[in-house]
Write a protein that holds these residues in place. Structure first.
Motif, PDB file in Angstrom:
ATOM      1  N   ALA A 254      24.346  70.062  25.794  1.00  0.00           N
ATOM      2  CA  ALA A 254      23.624  70.877  24.809  1.00  0.00           C
ATOM      3  C   ALA A 254      22.183  70.394  24.653  1.00  0.00           C
ATOM      4  O   ALA A 254      21.247  71.200  24.585  1.00  0.00           O
ATOM      5  CB  ALA A 254      24.350  70.839  23.463  1.00  0.00           C
ATOM      6  N   VAL A 255      22.009  69.069  24.628  1.00  0.00           N
ATOM      7  CA  VAL A 255      20.655  68.497  24.539  1.00  0.00           C
ATOM      8  C   VAL A 255      19.848  68.884  25.775  1.00  0.00           C
ATOM      9  O   VAL A 255      18.697  69.309  25.694  1.00  0.00           O
ATOM     10  CB  VAL A 255      20.715  66.952  24.398  1.00  0.00           C
ATOM     11  N   LYS A 256      20.485  68.756  26.936  1.00  0.00           N
ATOM     12  CA  LYS A 256      19.806  69.067  28.193  1.00  0.00           C
ATOM     13  C   LYS A 256      19.410  70.540  28.247  1.00  0.00           C
ATOM     14  O   LYS A 256      18.256  70.878  28.549  1.00  0.00           O
ATOM     15  CB  LYS A 256      20.770  68.757  29.337  1.00  0.00           C
ATOM     16  N   MET A 257      20.364  71.422  27.939  1.00  0.00           N
ATOM     17  CA  MET A 257      20.092  72.860  28.021  1.00  0.00           C
ATOM     18  C   MET A 257      19.008  73.254  27.023  1.00  0.00           C
ATOM     19  O   MET A 257      18.072  73.977  27.366  1.00  0.00           O
ATOM     20  CB  MET A 257      21.391  73.645  27.767  1.00  0.00           C
ATOM     21  N   PHE A 258      19.101  72.725  25.810  1.00  0.00           N
ATOM     22  CA  PHE A 258      18.111  73.098  24.800  1.00  0.00           C
ATOM     23  C   PHE A 258      16.710  72.623  25.181  1.00  0.00           C
ATOM     24  O   PHE A 258      15.742  73.383  25.088  1.00  0.00           O
ATOM     25  CB  PHE A 258      18.524  72.528  23.430  1.00  0.00           C
ATOM     26  N   THR A 259      16.578  71.367  25.621  1.00  0.00           N
ATOM     27  CA  THR A 259      15.235  70.867  25.950  1.00  0.00           C
ATOM     28  C   THR A 259      14.676  71.595  27.174  1.00  0.00           C
ATOM     29  O   THR A 259      13.482  71.921  27.210  1.00  0.00           O
ATOM     30  CB  THR A 259      15.225  69.339  26.194  1.00  0.00           C
ATOM     31  N   MET A 260      15.525  71.892  28.175  1.00  0.00           N
ATOM     32  CA  MET A 260      15.035  72.619  29.359  1.00  0.00           C
ATOM     33  C   MET A 260      14.554  74.022  28.981  1.00  0.00           C
ATOM     34  O   MET A 260      13.525  74.492  29.469  1.00  0.00           O
ATOM     35  CB  MET A 260      16.119  72.700  30.443  1.00  0.00           C
ATOM     36  N   ILE A 261      15.316  74.700  28.115  1.00  0.00           N
ATOM     37  CA  ILE A 261      14.935  76.049  27.694  1.00  0.00           C
ATOM     38  C   ILE A 261      13.592  76.013  26.945  1.00  0.00           C
ATOM     39  O   ILE A 261      12.687  76.807  27.224  1.00  0.00           O
ATOM     40  CB  ILE A 261      16.019  76.680  26.780  1.00  0.00           C
ATOM     41  N   GLU A 262      13.458  75.069  26.019  1.00  0.00           N
ATOM     42  CA  GLU A 262      12.206  75.009  25.255  1.00  0.00           C
ATOM     43  C   GLU A 262      11.019  74.678  26.165  1.00  0.00           C
ATOM     44  O   GLU A 262       9.950  75.271  26.043  1.00  0.00           O
ATOM     45  CB  GLU A 262      12.304  73.992  24.105  1.00  0.00           C
TER      46      GLU A 262
ATOM     47  N   ALA B  38      11.073  68.556  39.906  1.00  0.00           N
ATOM     48  CA  ALA B  38       9.829  68.403  39.138  1.00  0.00           C
ATOM     49  C   ALA B  38       9.805  69.388  37.968  1.00  0.00           C
ATOM     50  O   ALA B  38       9.415  69.035  36.850  1.00  0.00           O
ATOM     51  CB  ALA B  38       8.613  68.605  40.042  1.00  0.00           C
ATOM     52  N   VAL B  39      10.250  70.630  38.220  1.00  0.00           N
ATOM     53  CA  VAL B  39      10.320  71.636  37.151  1.00  0.00           C
ATOM     54  C   VAL B  39      11.309  71.185  36.073  1.00  0.00           C
ATOM     55  O   VAL B  39      11.035  71.241  34.879  1.00  0.00           O
ATOM     56  CB  VAL B  39      10.743  73.015  37.720  1.00  0.00           C
ATOM     57  N   LYS B  40      12.476  70.713  36.530  1.00  0.00           N
ATOM     58  CA  LYS B  40      13.504  70.271  35.596  1.00  0.00           C
ATOM     59  C   LYS B  40      13.021  69.089  34.752  1.00  0.00           C
ATOM     60  O   LYS B  40      13.132  69.094  33.524  1.00  0.00           O
ATOM     61  CB  LYS B  40      14.734  69.844  36.415  1.00  0.00           C
ATOM     62  N   MET B  41      12.462  68.094  35.412  1.00  0.00           N
ATOM     63  CA  MET B  41      12.020  66.889  34.699  1.00  0.00           C
ATOM     64  C   MET B  41      10.910  67.238  33.713  1.00  0.00           C
ATOM     65  O   MET B  41      10.939  66.806  32.559  1.00  0.00           O
ATOM     66  CB  MET B  41      11.553  65.822  35.710  1.00  0.00           C
ATOM     67  N   PHE B  42       9.974  68.062  34.140  1.00  0.00           N
ATOM     68  CA  PHE B  42       8.855  68.407  33.263  1.00  0.00           C
ATOM     69  C   PHE B  42       9.320  69.195  32.034  1.00  0.00           C
ATOM     70  O   PHE B  42       8.942  68.891  30.906  1.00  0.00           O
ATOM     71  CB  PHE B  42       7.794  69.204  34.037  1.00  0.00           C
ATOM     72  N   THR B  43      10.175  70.204  32.250  1.00  0.00           N
ATOM     73  CA  THR B  43      10.619  71.006  31.101  1.00  0.00           C
ATOM     74  C   THR B  43      11.491  70.174  30.146  1.00  0.00           C
ATOM     75  O   THR B  43      11.372  70.308  28.934  1.00  0.00           O
ATOM     76  CB  THR B  43      11.395  72.276  31.536  1.00  0.00           C
TER      77      THR B  43
END
Lengths: 195, 195
Positions: free
Chosen positions: A156-164, B156-161
């Motif tokens: 959930a943390v991963k998905m939320f931070t990636m989306i934001e 890179a996209v994943k880490m940055f977001t």
């Protein structure tokens, strides 16, 4: 609703996209007067000050976002279907609408150093968003859809931070490419955790 | 540097943390006057208008961030060491310093709907940040450190977001827990791509 309550609600709904686009400091009372076609007294007769408008606008935007995300998952019967529907919502709606993007990102970024009251409300909205994701995963584990090793809270943390992060990048770039990459990666990870 | 150039640079450096914390719309000329102890004419004698100050401040912050991230990786000889050092930088410095957090997040979120010139510069800074990560991974693949299946651009996209999302959450929550979770997950994925 009394007439006063209706006017208050009308002002909040008209002001919401302005605040979400221009920010709290960037939205002038004159912008709200123009959007509502009310005189200054008509706006401030219904609110104590601009801070109160900001807070009610964020509450309204957060509630709308919560409703829309819940609704996006409604028709789905499986946990995977619900998560994919949620990703589709972010992919299709949050970026492409013309209402300024994600209020959690907009108000959170502005409030962190400037407005403790809004900061607290954004914090609650972040928790609610992450819990929504985590609860669907936990439901999927219980139903035997997902592996028991699928860490609901971490994902959930991963998905939320990636989306934001992807909302930020997609909006700055003016296209959806990053959001599509991100939702694609998240879909892949959800698939990997299926049984 | 001429005296005028030095004054200009002095104003930019003093204004930078103000803009990064309070935002472009939220920073008043009076804030800059207070931070620099200059009169209004002393500030505006050196810039055409507030927009020019915003742009120079973002350029200064983006350059400082690029320098600091490059420097964080300097002592490392392996690609994995460089990526871990970069993660440590984000974990330790970006959140804990008292300068308002990540300028890409702050200026990008504010500029997306309001300022096309800053938006373009933020876009360039996003590309530079993602390229920095992708280049280290490509170097690591060439050196035989990472598997050839490690997708440098996607990671890179994943880490940055994830980092940007974690900056948002950590700053709103006022603690580093989310950033630590995120950098931990990213370290794990980098390890998995090692040979």
């Amino acid at each position: 609703m009394t007439k006063a309550e209706r006017t208050r609600q009308f002002i909040i709904e008209k002001a919401a996209p302005l605040f979400n686009k221009k920010g709290m400091a960037g939205t002038a009372i004159s912008d709200i007067m123009e959007a509502t076609q009310l005189a200054k007294g008509g706006v401030y007769g219904n609110f104590e000050n601009k801070d109160e408008i900001c807070l009610e606008v964020f509450n309204y935007l957060a509630k709308s976002l919560a409703k829309a995300t819940d609704k996006s998952m409604e028709g789905e019967t499986t946990a995977k279907g619900k998560l994919f529907a949620l990703l589709n919502y972010y992919n299709d709606r949050l970026i492409k609408n013309n209402a300024g993007g994600c209020p959690i990102l907009n108000f959170g970024t502005e409030a962190d150093d400037t407005n403790p009251v809004i900061k607290k409300r954004v914090n609650e909205a972040i928790d609610a968003s992450q819990n929504r994701i985590a609860n669907v995963i936990k439901m999927g584990i219980e139903a035997g859809e997902f592996k028991e090793t699928f860490d609901a809270d971490m994902f959930a943390v991963k998905m939320f931070t990636m989306i934001e992060g992807a909302v930020l990048v997609s909006r700055v770039k003016g296209n959806n490419k990053h959001m599509e990459l991100i939702t694609g990666m998240l879909r892949g990870e959800i698939e990997q955790n299926g049984k």
